[in-house]
Design a protein around this motif. Sequence first.
Motif, PDB file in Angstrom:
ATOM      1  N   VAL D 349       0.838  -1.192   0.000  1.00  0.00           N
ATOM      2  CA  VAL D 349       0.000   0.000   0.000  1.00  0.00           C
ATOM      3  C   VAL D 349       0.878   1.249   0.000  1.00  0.00           C
ATOM      4  CG1 VAL D 349      -1.634   1.347   1.360  1.00  0.00           C
ATOM      5  CG2 VAL D 349      -2.006  -1.103   1.032  1.00  0.00           C
ATOM      6  N   TYR D 350       1.940   1.221   0.778  1.00  0.00           N
ATOM      7  CA  TYR D 350       2.856   2.357   0.819  1.00  0.00           C
ATOM      8  C   TYR D 350       3.489   2.592  -0.558  1.00  0.00           C
ATOM      9  CZ  TYR D 350       6.932   5.181   1.948  1.00  0.00           C
ATOM     10  OH  TYR D 350       7.880   6.157   1.954  1.00  0.00           O
ATOM     11  N   TYR D 351       3.895   1.456  -1.172  1.00  0.00           N
ATOM     12  CA  TYR D 351       4.508   1.537  -2.497  1.00  0.00           C
ATOM     13  C   TYR D 351       3.546   2.162  -3.511  1.00  0.00           C
ATOM     14  CZ  TYR D 351       6.279  -0.328  -6.989  1.00  0.00           C
ATOM     15  OH  TYR D 351       6.708  -0.467  -8.272  1.00  0.00           O
ATOM     16  N   PHE D 352       2.301   1.732  -3.500  1.00  0.00           N
ATOM     17  CA  PHE D 352       1.336   2.275  -4.466  1.00  0.00           C
ATOM     18  C   PHE D 352       0.992   3.735  -4.163  1.00  0.00           C
ATOM     19  CE2 PHE D 352       0.145  -2.332  -5.081  1.00  0.00           C
ATOM     20  CZ  PHE D 352       0.716  -2.408  -6.338  1.00  0.00           C
ATOM     21  N   LYS D 353       0.973   4.050  -2.860  1.00  0.00           N
ATOM     22  CA  LYS D 353       0.757   5.459  -2.492  1.00  0.00           C
ATOM     23  C   LYS D 353       1.876   6.317  -3.077  1.00  0.00           C
ATOM     24  CE  LYS D 353      -2.505   5.899   1.053  1.00  0.00           C
ATOM     25  NZ  LYS D 353      -3.814   6.341   0.616  1.00  0.00           N
ATOM     26  N   ARG D 354       3.094   5.859  -2.910  1.00  0.00           N
ATOM     27  CA  ARG D 354       4.218   6.652  -3.412  1.00  0.00           C
ATOM     28  C   ARG D 354       4.179   6.783  -4.924  1.00  0.00           C
ATOM     29  NH1 ARG D 354      10.046   5.079  -2.186  1.00  0.00           N
ATOM     30  NH2 ARG D 354      10.018   5.592  -4.397  1.00  0.00           N
ATOM     31  N   LYS D 355       3.714   5.750  -5.591  1.00  0.00           N
ATOM     32  CA  LYS D 355       3.554   5.797  -7.045  1.00  0.00           C
ATOM     33  C   LYS D 355       2.321   6.609  -7.447  1.00  0.00           C
ATOM     34  CE  LYS D 355       5.959   2.351  -9.546  1.00  0.00           C
ATOM     35  NZ  LYS D 355       5.878   1.460 -10.712  1.00  0.00           N
ATOM     36  N   LYS D 356       1.589   7.076  -6.419  1.00  0.00           N
ATOM     37  CA  LYS D 356       0.348   7.835  -6.647  1.00  0.00           C
ATOM     38  C   LYS D 356      -0.728   7.036  -7.368  1.00  0.00           C
ATOM     39  CE  LYS D 356       2.185  12.400  -6.129  1.00  0.00           C
ATOM     40  NZ  LYS D 356       3.080  13.252  -6.904  1.00  0.00           N
ATOM     41  N   TRP D 357      -0.674   5.704  -7.206  1.00  0.00           N
ATOM     42  CA  TRP D 357      -1.748   4.913  -7.813  1.00  0.00           C
ATOM     43  C   TRP D 357      -2.930   4.829  -6.863  1.00  0.00           C
ATOM     44  CZ3 TRP D 357       0.618  -0.017 -10.537  1.00  0.00           C
ATOM     45  CH2 TRP D 357       1.547   0.414 -11.482  1.00  0.00           C
ATOM     46  N   LEU D 358      -2.679   5.191  -5.616  1.00  0.00           N
ATOM     47  CA  LEU D 358      -3.767   5.129  -4.627  1.00  0.00           C
ATOM     48  C   LEU D 358      -4.039   6.537  -4.094  1.00  0.00           C
ATOM     49  CD1 LEU D 358      -3.165   1.902  -2.517  1.00  0.00           C
ATOM     50  CD2 LEU D 358      -5.217   2.516  -3.783  1.00  0.00           C
TER      51      LEU D 358
END
Lengths: 358, 358, 358, 358, 358
Positions: D349-358
């Motif tokens: 979730v952190y990874y996707f947040k950083r990628k701005k996918w979430l």
Amino acid sequence: MAKRRLRKKRVSKTHKKIGMAPGTVTYMGDKEDVSLHVEVIDYNKDHYSIKNYNTVEETYHLGTEDTITWTNITGLGNVDDIKRLGTFYNIHPLILEDIVDPHQRPRVDEYEDYIFVIAKMLYYKDKELVVEHISIVMGEDYVLTFQESEFDVFDGLRARLEAGRGRIRTEKSDYLLFCILDSVIDNYFLIVEALAEKIENLEDELFEDPQESASQEIQELKRESLRVRKNIFPLREVVSRLEKTEVSYVYPQTINYYKDLYDNIVQVIETIEIYRDMIWGMVDLYMSTMSNKMNNVMKVLTIIATIFIPLTFIAGIYGMNFDYMPELHYKYGYFVVWGIMIVMLVAMVYYFKRKKWL
Amino acid sequence: MAKRRLRKKRVSKTHKKIGMAPGTVTYMGDKEDVSLHVEVIDYNKDHYSIKNYNTVEETYHLGTEDTITWTNITGLGNVDDIKRLGTFYNIHPLILEDIVDPHQRPRVDEYEDYIFVIAKMLYYKDKELVVEHISIVMGEDYVLTFQESEFDVFDGLRARLEAGRGRIRTEKSDYLLFCILDSVIDNYFLIVEALAEKIENLEDELFEDPQESASQEIQELKRESLRVRKNIFPLREVVSRLEKTEVSYVYPQTINYYKDLYDNIVQVIETIEIYRDMIWGMVDLYMSTMSNKMNNVMKVLTIIATIFIPLTFIAGIYGMNFDYMPELHYKYGYFVVWGIMIVMLVAMVYYFKRKKWL
Amino acid sequence: MAKRRLRKKRVSKTHKKIGMAPGTVTYMGDKEDVSLHVEVIDYNKDHYSIKNYNTVEETYHLGTEDTITWTNITGLGNVDDIKRLGTFYNIHPLILEDIVDPHQRPRVDEYEDYIFVIAKMLYYKDKELVVEHISIVMGEDYVLTFQESEFDVFDGLRARLEAGRGRIRTEKSDYLLFCILDSVIDNYFLIVEALAEKIENLEDELFEDPQESASQEIQELKRESLRVRKNIFPLREVVSRLEKTEVSYVYPQTINYYKDLYDNIVQVIETIEIYRDMIWGMVDLYMSTMSNKMNNVMKVLTIIATIFIPLTFIAGIYGMNFDYMPELHYKYGYFVVWGIMIVMLVAMVYYFKRKKWL
Amino acid sequence: MAKRRLRKKRVSKTHKKIGMAPGTVTYMGDKEDVSLHVEVIDYNKDHYSIKNYNTVEETYHLGTEDTITWTNITGLGNVDDIKRLGTFYNIHPLILEDIVDPHQRPRVDEYEDYIFVIAKMLYYKDKELVVEHISIVMGEDYVLTFQESEFDVFDGLRARLEAGRGRIRTEKSDYLLFCILDSVIDNYFLIVEALAEKIENLEDELFEDPQESASQEIQELKRESLRVRKNIFPLREVVSRLEKTEVSYVYPQTINYYKDLYDNIVQVIETIEIYRDMIWGMVDLYMSTMSNKMNNVMKVLTIIATIFIPLTFIAGIYGMNFDYMPELHYKYGYFVVWGIMIVMLVAMVYYFKRKKWL
Amino acid sequence: MAKRRLRKKRVSKTHKKIGMAPGTVTYMGDKEDVSLHVEVIDYNKDHYSIKNYNTVEETYHLGTEDTITWTNITGLGNVDDIKRLGTFYNIHPLILEDIVDPHQRPRVDEYEDYIFVIAKMLYYKDKELVVEHISIVMGEDYVLTFQESEFDVFDGLRARLEAGRGRIRTEKSDYLLFCILDSVIDNYFLIVEALAEKIENLEDELFEDPQESASQEIQELKRESLRVRKNIFPLREVVSRLEKTEVSYVYPQTINYYKDLYDNIVQVIETIEIYRDMIWGMVDLYMSTMSNKMNNVMKVLTIIATIFIPLTFIAGIYGMNFDYMPELHYKYGYFVVWGIMIVMLVAMVYYFKRKKWL
Ligand SMILES: [Mg+2]
Ligand SMILES: [Mg+2]
Ligand SMILES: [Mg+2]
Ligand SMILES: [Mg+2]
Ligand SMILES: [Mg+2]
Ligand SMILES: [Mg+2]
Ligand SMILES: [Mg+2]
Ligand SMILES: [Mg+2]
Ligand SMILES: [Mg+2]
Ligand SMILES: [Mg+2]
Ligand SMILES: [Mg+2]
Ligand SMILES: [Mg+2]
Ligand SMILES: [Mg+2]
Ligand SMILES: [Mg+2]
Ligand SMILES: [Mg+2]
Ligand SMILES: [Mg+2]
Ligand SMILES: [Mg+2]
Ligand SMILES: [Mg+2]
Ligand SMILES: [Mg+2]
Ligand SMILES: [Mg+2]
Ligand SMILES: [Mg+2]
Ligand SMILES: [Mg+2]
Ligand SMILES: [Mg+2]
Ligand SMILES: [Mg+2]
Ligand SMILES: [Mg+2]
Ligand SMILES: [Mg+2]
Ligand SMILES: [Mg+2]
Ligand SMILES: [Mg+2]
Ligand SMILES: [Mg+2]
Ligand SMILES: [Mg+2]
Ligand SMILES: [Mg+2]
């Protein structure tokens, strides 16, 4: 090329002009700190001298009646000096206004005593395309050139004047104007060549292994070619009108030379037009390549998923815990399932081979 | 065609010209090692001779007053010879400069004693498109042609001159100029035909089974058509101006022949314009085809995943290890689950059939 | 329409012309086996006759001084006959050359005694677009027409000549030329209508349920419209120049009729230009539709995967074999898990509904 | 707008014209059943009358020498009546032919006694764009108008004639022609406004939540704008030529009014050109939006799959039935696995947040 | 910029004009509530006065014979006042009609006593582009300007008039017209600069991290540039015709100033044309970037799925419950399976590294 250009923060001077009287001489460029430098070359068949000054007044009476005097002023920020020089040469205020405005486009104006020409010197400096505004005033026995900063494209011309090679020293100011514009246009061929090389390199990259940054490079190439276009194209009309001029101090034998300029500028322009089509064609090439890449990514995913998802389902079946599942108790049940799985795998691989996905 | 072209490393000579005096005769091409060859055909109604030389001086006084003399010079790298010939024929230095510069575009200039024409011979050599610069100087009783290398498109013309077929031997130099340009333009039709065939082949490939390399082939076709365009299009204006010439040594009856040239060049140009639209249309066709392919890949993935993921979930349910799961102990539990799975499978297949994905 | 056209293998004759003398009369088409047929209609206000021959010589002296003689020659492969006829009517060799070259574009040439016009008859034969080359030579009291094969678009004109309806029998050869071109142009409207219908059908298909073959059909429509363009557009200039002719044997009252031709051809051309935009617009429509389809495929996959992958994960959890997993021993553990799964399912479905994916 | 237009099955009449004599008066439209209606308005400064008839003969001698007579004929299917009227007014057969052919494009012809103008009335009827053919014949003291069906755009003009407002009753037939064309062109502004509204609505939809049908709506907007273009653009040339007419019955003071028409039609055309760019820009906007949507769908899928597939793998590991799997017997094995899973989930979730996918 | 513009609900007045007599003076804009304000500046070399009024009648006889009188009317909704002023100055009704119609495009009309010019003032107000209609009537010793609302771009001009700086007070009305148009055009440079900045900012965003809203911003930039184009481009022709005017009250020395206007407007237009290409190029850049993003999303999904789906399959195999599965009972079976899985993982990672997906 892929690294990000640093856009100079533009400090607009446009607002300064709003509300000013027409003919107000205000430097509109960003090189205010270039100090005044006046170079005067005076020559005829038998005579040649070159001198340098820091004020305009010193240059007023340098030439004699039978010499051509080329006065080259550097440093457009020195508007007061330029205004005084303008008054001395009787130049119209509207022209002085445009001499110190580097945003003016290439243009020719014929006045009674002189012809006024705006052109753009293009050259690369530290791999960066530089566009330098140059204004030329050509009278019967003098030529004035105005430029923003020291570097220019006239060194070969200066050498020819000094050496007295060719016909330059025996001709009048109209031929000097030709030589100045010829030096400017000859440099355009270098620009065109640099563009060609960038296009070929980028196309090669697109053919072999396009990076994500390629779309930015295409965009920058578009920008650069648009900038070149904008600064070169209007010169065609300028030269075409020079060719047809009827002022008394442009002599018939020089017209052939102006025609040669015209041929050259047309050639530059046609080549740039071709490049334009090439650059826009690269966008399609890039999109096609990206689309191919995506197709390949999707094929890998689909092959893996299509092979293993059904197999995993079968394994799942026999992982169920029903009390009564006859196959589980068959002696070779396990091996039969392996057999079925291997057959399915082979069938899938064969299917993908036939589809040419593998 | 799909294999990668090897781009010749260009050794630019543009820098050599920078700073040089206008009218400096410098060879700007890359075939410096072609040695000088001068072919002289001298003819009139009753007489015909053809001779070959290695110096220009030998050719100076070959023709008589009532013959037409065609001097064909090969090897533009021999600038000194060309300069001497130019002096003998009284050719303007600006013209000599362009004779040895293969980058000059097609053009016509009328001088007092002669007409100067630049054209481009296009032909395929080892499947590679060759563009060869050809310059023509036509005076009252002579024609000079200058080319870079031995091969040219004039063999038919030479044969007609020797055989004395048609009206060629009874006509003047203006008709010879026509015949030379006609030979050049007739070859354009071969180029256009080769382009047409490449377009049709590539389109057929795109229709049947487009490879990834197709986008590169489209790009190369664009390049080639742009190159053809660039070298052929300016000739229209050249011929159009020839048609309207008023020099004394172009006779009225020849004008009809110049008009015929014009019709031919217009036809070539219109056809190339059509091809241009076709080539750009292929980009869209390619993108559509790639998009279709992707759609099909995605459908395979979606069908497999949509069928098996839910089934695997069900198998997963009954693979759980809860102490109390009543279905596990039903006698026909296992078979009922199989039944449900088969019903789901059939429903899915029916659904995909209706969606026309299967 | 979706099935693959069979491209006729082209046997090029272009090479035959290379090296030939200008004015060499060589048939450049592919219908060498059509035998010579000469039809002669001779008429004036009071007289009408129609006769057919197999040689040109028989037709030489058929008309009288006060009749108009229309000689219609079919079979361009019979170049010797056409050359003899050309000699009799005193036609320039360059014109004879173009009469037998079906690749020549529409054009008008005025000579002293006659006007020469090239046009293209377009018609559908077995649903295939046929472009037939037609050449017209109009002199003071005669008209010659040359065509490749028997079929033509002049049957209505022949009927009017025979019936003596309208003003045709009271007018001169200039009016007959008008009638011939009018018949040609009237047929263009049928072509335009056929194009319109193809465009509408294809657009309907794209709107309702585009097949993969649609992109090929768009490409073929582009091709066909380009071919129509190429053969029709140059006729505008032809008619425009006819309108302004000043030869003595075109009478003022006929000019209004030539103007009417011009209106018609402009209307055809404008309509084709509109179709061009429509066809290129269909490419975008097709790409959008494919993109929509892909979106829908992806949504199905995503919905299924997003619902069942987490559920399968939960089932997987409770399928683990750890010695100590308290939930497994809860009495209602199994049902609680089912409950959680159903809640998740409902939440997912609600989420997708809100996203309008369901 | 999104619902499917029902294309009227076109019954082509083009074939009817093939082979007919030029000047044959045949109705080419599809409103054969509109019966003949002739409205005659006769007026001058002091006099005004309006009368309606069902035959043309009744209208022949209605006006006096010092009045202007406007005869408005409705029902182009009544070709015999129109032919008799044409004979009475001495109208050229080629003009009669075009009066009853609604496919003719806007055009002006000057004859000796009258000016002939074709224009197109555009209006919306039940939200459907209607294009109605209107022909105008203007002689020294009369104007004839021919239209297909009853509805027209001249009610305001009729009212002004009756009321005698403005200068209309004191002016001649040239001013009436102006008023008629002005009424036609004024209505174009309504069409342009309707187009603008459709464009804005569709763009708003594309900005907020584009439906799949949007690509069809864009296509229909293209079609409609092309149709408007086709029918309006040629009128510019018509008005421009009217402005320069030199016939005796167009008076100098009216030319200013014709110039005003010209300004108006240019304004309409420029606006339509802008709309054209906007509509084609919407295609790009739509494609971008669809691409965004697809990206979002793919992100959902990828997030779910990337989170749960590895977790499910871990659960699968501990669902294996090996005799010796030490972790299964650890007291807290189950909870440790849960811990690992939660850590992985949080990391993802952190990874996707950083990628701005979430 | 990304937030949604609120489109003003347009209240069309077009219907009001339908059916009205030509020359009817009706305000067609939406600023009816601006009350009448008349500003009169009367000046010559020695005299200067500025006065403000609320009626037109008060301004009728303010100037003397040897002064120039500039009357600036604000508030186009006051049509009755404007009509009375029009009658006083003898202005043609067709001109009055266009003075109060802000939809009229830039245009110049020469009447006997005055020149009529329509232009558009463009400026930003609260970051919103405002286009204001301005009409100018220039007679021998007066200039009338009509605008919709109070704000205008003439404050610098007013200041120069008051201060008597430059030549303005010594020149005639033709020079005042120049000054007015110069003020208008100088402001265009600010618009062009604002556009340039928006383009650069958006391009920077596209290069670094394009948001979904970027496609909307591109569309709005297209719209804005189209709007600027539409309102500026026609002014080129206006100025070009002013330059060639032959009315007696435009003096030769002013023509140079009109030429300067022309240079400026050409420069503005060329720059906007360049921007147009840049904006359309951004569409391709955006599509490329989105395509890249999608590619990256797909790669993440494919990597995860390709690694874990096969591993999960293997775990599934050994989760089956067959009675006889020898591996399950091997001592190191579990660890061997782990080993195989790790080898597979490493192989996959290596494979993706080589494909440059990782
Ligand atoms: Mg600079
Ligand atoms: Mg040069
Ligand atoms: Mg050079
Ligand atoms: Mg040259
Ligand atoms: Mg071009
Ligand atoms: Mg594309
Ligand atoms: Mg594109
Ligand atoms: Mg070469
Ligand atoms: Mg030829
Ligand atoms: Mg030929
Ligand atoms: Mg020919
Ligand atoms: Mg074209
Ligand atoms: Mg495209
Ligand atoms: Mg044919
Ligand atoms: Mg016809
Ligand atoms: Mg017709
Ligand atoms: Mg007609
Ligand atoms: Mg068009
Ligand atoms: Mg597209
Ligand atoms: Mg109609
Ligand atoms: Mg109006
Ligand atoms: Mg109006
Ligand atoms: Mg108006
Ligand atoms: Mg435009
Ligand atoms: Mg596009
Ligand atoms: Mg406004
Ligand atoms: Mg200014
Ligand atoms: Mg300025
Ligand atoms: Mg200026
Ligand atoms: Mg441009
Ligand atoms: Mg695009």
